[in-house]
Design a protein around this motif. Structure first.
Motif, PDB file in Angstrom:
ATOM      1  N   GLY A  37       0.785  -4.397   7.316  1.00 44.18           N
ATOM      2  CA  GLY A  37       0.903  -3.314   8.298  1.00 44.18           C
ATOM      3  C   GLY A  37       2.329  -2.874   8.572  1.00 44.18           C
ATOM      4  N   THR A  38       3.282  -3.359   7.780  1.00 44.26           N
ATOM      5  CA  THR A  38       4.691  -3.063   8.080  1.00 44.26           C
ATOM      6  C   THR A  38       5.255  -2.039   7.108  1.00 44.26           C
ATOM      7  N   LEU A  39       5.857  -1.019   7.673  1.00 52.26           N
ATOM      8  CA  LEU A  39       6.433   0.039   6.827  1.00 52.26           C
ATOM      9  C   LEU A  39       7.691  -0.479   6.127  1.00 52.26           C
ATOM     10  N   LEU A  40       7.704  -0.370   4.785  1.00 51.39           N
ATOM     11  CA  LEU A  40       8.926  -0.737   4.056  1.00 51.39           C
ATOM     12  C   LEU A  40       9.858   0.467   3.991  1.00 51.39           C
ATOM     13  N   GLY A  48       0.936  17.933   2.948  1.00 48.13           N
ATOM     14  CA  GLY A  48       0.801  19.074   3.864  1.00 48.13           C
ATOM     15  C   GLY A  48       1.171  20.345   3.126  1.00 48.13           C
ATOM     16  N   SER A  49       1.072  21.479   3.823  1.00 43.43           N
ATOM     17  CA  SER A  49       1.294  22.750   3.123  1.00 43.43           C
ATOM     18  C   SER A  49       2.734  22.885   2.624  1.00 43.43           C
ATOM     19  N   THR A  50       3.710  22.330   3.364  1.00 40.64           N
ATOM     20  CA  THR A  50       5.106  22.506   2.935  1.00 40.64           C
ATOM     21  C   THR A  50       5.805  21.176   2.639  1.00 40.64           C
ATOM     22  N   SER A  51       5.070  20.079   2.743  1.00 42.97           N
ATOM     23  CA  SER A  51       5.695  18.775   2.484  1.00 42.97           C
ATOM     24  C   SER A  51       4.646  17.774   2.008  1.00 42.97           C
ATOM     25  N   THR A  52       5.128  16.697   1.394  1.00 44.15           N
ATOM     26  CA  THR A  52       4.256  15.542   1.135  1.00 44.15           C
ATOM     27  C   THR A  52       4.937  14.346   1.779  1.00 44.15           C
ATOM     28  N   LYS A  53       4.250  13.749   2.774  1.00 46.62           N
ATOM     29  CA  LYS A  53       4.825  12.563   3.408  1.00 46.62           C
ATOM     30  C   LYS A  53       4.278  11.334   2.706  1.00 46.62           C
ATOM     31  N   ILE A  54       5.167  10.409   2.373  1.00 47.75           N
ATOM     32  CA  ILE A  54       4.699   9.181   1.740  1.00 47.75           C
ATOM     33  C   ILE A  54       5.279   7.965   2.462  1.00 47.75           C
ATOM     34  N   GLY A  55       4.644   6.843   2.275  1.00 48.31           N
ATOM     35  CA  GLY A  55       5.179   5.605   2.827  1.00 48.31           C
ATOM     36  C   GLY A  55       4.682   4.430   1.998  1.00 48.31           C
ATOM     37  N   VAL A  56       5.467   3.360   1.984  1.00 47.98           N
ATOM     38  CA  VAL A  56       4.996   2.121   1.360  1.00 47.98           C
ATOM     39  C   VAL A  56       4.974   1.049   2.437  1.00 47.98           C
ATOM     40  N   PHE A  57       3.825   0.405   2.561  1.00 47.52           N
ATOM     41  CA  PHE A  57       3.636  -0.626   3.588  1.00 47.52           C
ATOM     42  C   PHE A  57       3.420  -1.976   2.925  1.00 47.52           C
ATOM     43  N   GLU A  58       4.012  -3.005   3.519  1.00 46.82           N
ATOM     44  CA  GLU A  58       3.651  -4.371   3.142  1.00 46.82           C
ATOM     45  C   GLU A  58       2.734  -4.851   4.265  1.00 46.82           C
ATOM     46  N   ILE A  73       0.839  -1.198   0.000  1.00 38.94           N
ATOM     47  CA  ILE A  73       0.000   0.000   0.000  1.00 38.94           C
ATOM     48  C   ILE A  73       0.875   1.250   0.000  1.00 38.94           C
ATOM     49  N   LEU A  74       0.590   2.129  -0.950  1.00 45.33           N
ATOM     50  CA  LEU A  74       1.250   3.444  -0.972  1.00 45.33           C
ATOM     51  C   LEU A  74       0.352   4.415  -0.227  1.00 45.33           C
ATOM     52  N   VAL A  75       0.911   5.129   0.754  1.00 44.16           N
ATOM     53  CA  VAL A  75       0.111   6.130   1.467  1.00 44.16           C
ATOM     54  C   VAL A  75       0.714   7.515   1.237  1.00 44.16           C
ATOM     55  N   ILE A  76      -0.170   8.491   1.134  1.00 41.26           N
ATOM     56  CA  ILE A  76       0.253   9.847   0.767  1.00 41.26           C
ATOM     57  C   ILE A  76      -0.424  10.844   1.701  1.00 41.26           C
ATOM     58  N   ASN A  77       0.378  11.703   2.335  1.00 40.91           N
ATOM     59  CA  ASN A  77      -0.166  12.711   3.248  1.00 40.91           C
ATOM     60  C   ASN A  77       0.378  14.081   2.850  1.00 40.91           C
TER      61      ASN A  77
END
Ligand SMILES: Nc1ncnc2c1ncn2[C@@H]1O[C@H](COP(=O)(O)OP(=O)(O)OP(=O)(O)O)[C@@H](O)[C@H]1O
Ligand SMILES: CCCC(=O)O
Length: 436
Positions: free
Chosen positions: A23-26, A11-21, A5-9
């Motif tokens: 429930g585990t953050l890769l 914000g006004s000055t940043s974009t935080k992203i993460g890839v999870f397998e 799962i690709l998650v995207i957050n």
């Protein structure tokens, strides 16, 4: 089988992203956006293509093959008031993200980027628990004047995530608990979670609640009106003053609680500002406890400021008599997004359909009452625009009412406040259907 799962957050000055397998953050990454880059775009939706490319680039840099992705889940946006949950990115939802029906905020880009990447890969895309989650009970919607209706805008994603985490840790269901959750980050919000619904909280984005590192929170109406009509400030300047440059930064020059706590060791004025910050938050927790008739199982403190032992101690001193306090410092919004998508992929929850809900959700248009215009002249709009937007209006001699912006059995129609005269509405302006 693994879900990626690709998650995207955004914000006004940043974009935080993460890839999870599952429930585990890769891996995760915070893509920082300098002000001069952001300034190249006229509107927030215009940033979509640019931020999307940066997200894709980050995946390549981490040697992650996008074709492995199973789903995408993003934080966003300021769409119509909706119940908490995971929503498929329908066309109706995307249209409302672009329009910014409850305001323009970087998180409106979340759904847009998720859907575009999802469509290209042929996988589902979602948003989860956006700041406009609105589960307020009917009486919490009263502001004190029928032209202004309270709405809920708060840290729904983190508040719901920590509430569910607490429930899991004590072996209970979120839906069986009564919790007060207090998020303290750049903004502050306090939610009364009653059996899985946030029945009261603030509009922490538009000027309600305790002050925060960068927001003024609730201000005395008369004083605000005087500023609005002083001619010294534009609407934009006032908005910045109250949301962005208000609260701790206005009183003490920094939004960083760690710096302020250091300064407070030698500066009594800063120490008093911090005391006032704690005082307002403690008072708000007390207000939520009263709204819950004292039936509070646990108080949860969260957000970056909950790392500070001074804040935790000050709040415990004020509110621990209400219920025991649990502290989950920081926020894990990326994990919360991944879990929201996983619950749907695993069949534990169904993705909600914003399209089928939206008819019931259509908030009343920002209708201009013809009546008071003269009294307030042009600045009336400026004043009202600083307050929660979905004020429901009815003409003095009109028996029609605006629809509820939420799909719950709530009937707070303004009609009850107005004489039920059967006289025809003023002919000079049609200002909602049925009132012509
Ligand atoms: N160890 C610490 N002690 C005290 N305060 C801290 C600590 N670590 C971070 N903070 C404070 O937390 C605040 C930022 O919190 P957070 O990162 O949750 O905010 P944000 O994500 O920018 O905004 P929001 O939570 O409103 O979306 C800052 O004021 C920062 O100084
Ligand atoms: C109040 C909603 C979330 C935020 O502060 O950005």
């Amino acid at each position: 089988m693994s879900n990626y799962i690709l998650v995207i957050n955004p914000g006004s000055t940043s974009t935080k992203i993460g890839v999870f397998e599952n429930g585990t953050l890769l891996f995760d990454k915070t893509l920082r956006h300098p002000a001069e880059e952001i300034a190249k775009f006229a509107t927030i939706p215009d940033q979509k293509g640019w931020r999307k490319e940066l997200v894709e680039q980050a995946l390549i840099e981490n040697n992650f093959d996008m074709k492995k992705l199973t789903a995408i889940c993003a934080r966003g946006g300021l769409v119509k008031p909706i119940r908490g949950g995971t929503y498929a990115t329908s066309d109706a939802l995307l249209a409302d993200c672009v329009a910014g029906v409850q305001g323009q905020h970087a998180c409106n880009l979340g759904g847009l980027i998720a859907r575009e990447i999802g469509d290209e890969l042929g996988i589902p895309s979602f948003i989860a628990d956006p700041p406009v989650v609105d589960e307020l009970q009917a009486i919490a919607r009263y502001s004190g004047h029928p032209l202004i209706q309270r709405v809920s805008k708060f840290h729904a994603l983190n508040q719901k995530a920590v509430a569910k985490r607490y429930a899991k840790e004590v072996g209970k269901k979120y839906e069986d608990l009564n919790l007060i959750v207090c998020h303290m980050g750049g903004g502050v919000s306090v939610g009364a979670h009653v059996k899985g619904s946030v029945v009261d909280t603030e509009n922490a984005l538009d000027g309600e609640g305790p002050f925060s590192p960068e927001r003024s929170g609730s201000l005395p109406t008369d004083a605000v009106m005087k500023l609005c009509f002083s001619g010294d400030y534009t609407e934009e300047e006032l908005r910045k003053m109250f949301v962005g440059r208000g609260g701790l930064v206005a009183y003490a020059g920094s939004t960083d609680m760690r710096d302020l706590l250091k300064m407070a060791e030698t500066d009594a004025k800063v120490a008093e500002v911090i005391d006032a910050f704690h005082y307002q938050i403690g008072k708000e927790i007390g207000a939520m406890a009263a709204a819950m008739h004292g039936q509070v199982d646990q108080i949860i403190l969260t957000g970056g400021i909950a790392y500070g032992k001074e804040t935790v101690q000050a709040l415990k001193d004020m509110v621990e008599w209400i219920a025991p306090v649990t502290v989950y410092p920081g926020e894990d919004e990326l994990l919360a997004l991944a879990q929201a998508a996983l619950r749907v992929l695993n069949g534990e929850e169904q993705a909600k359909d914003y399209r089928s809900l939206s008819a019931a959700h259509i908030p009343p248009k920002k209708v201009q009452s013809p009546g008071p215009r003269r009294a307030f002249s042009g600045n009336r709009d400026l004043f009202l625009s600083l307050w929660p937007r979905f004020f429901t209006e009815t003409a003095p001699n009109c028996t029609e009412t605006a629809p509820s912006p939420v799909p719950f059995p709530i009937d707070y129609r303004v009609k009850i406040f107005t004489p039920s005269s059967q006289r025809p509405c003023r002919p000079r302006r049609a200002w909602w259907p049925g009132c012509r």
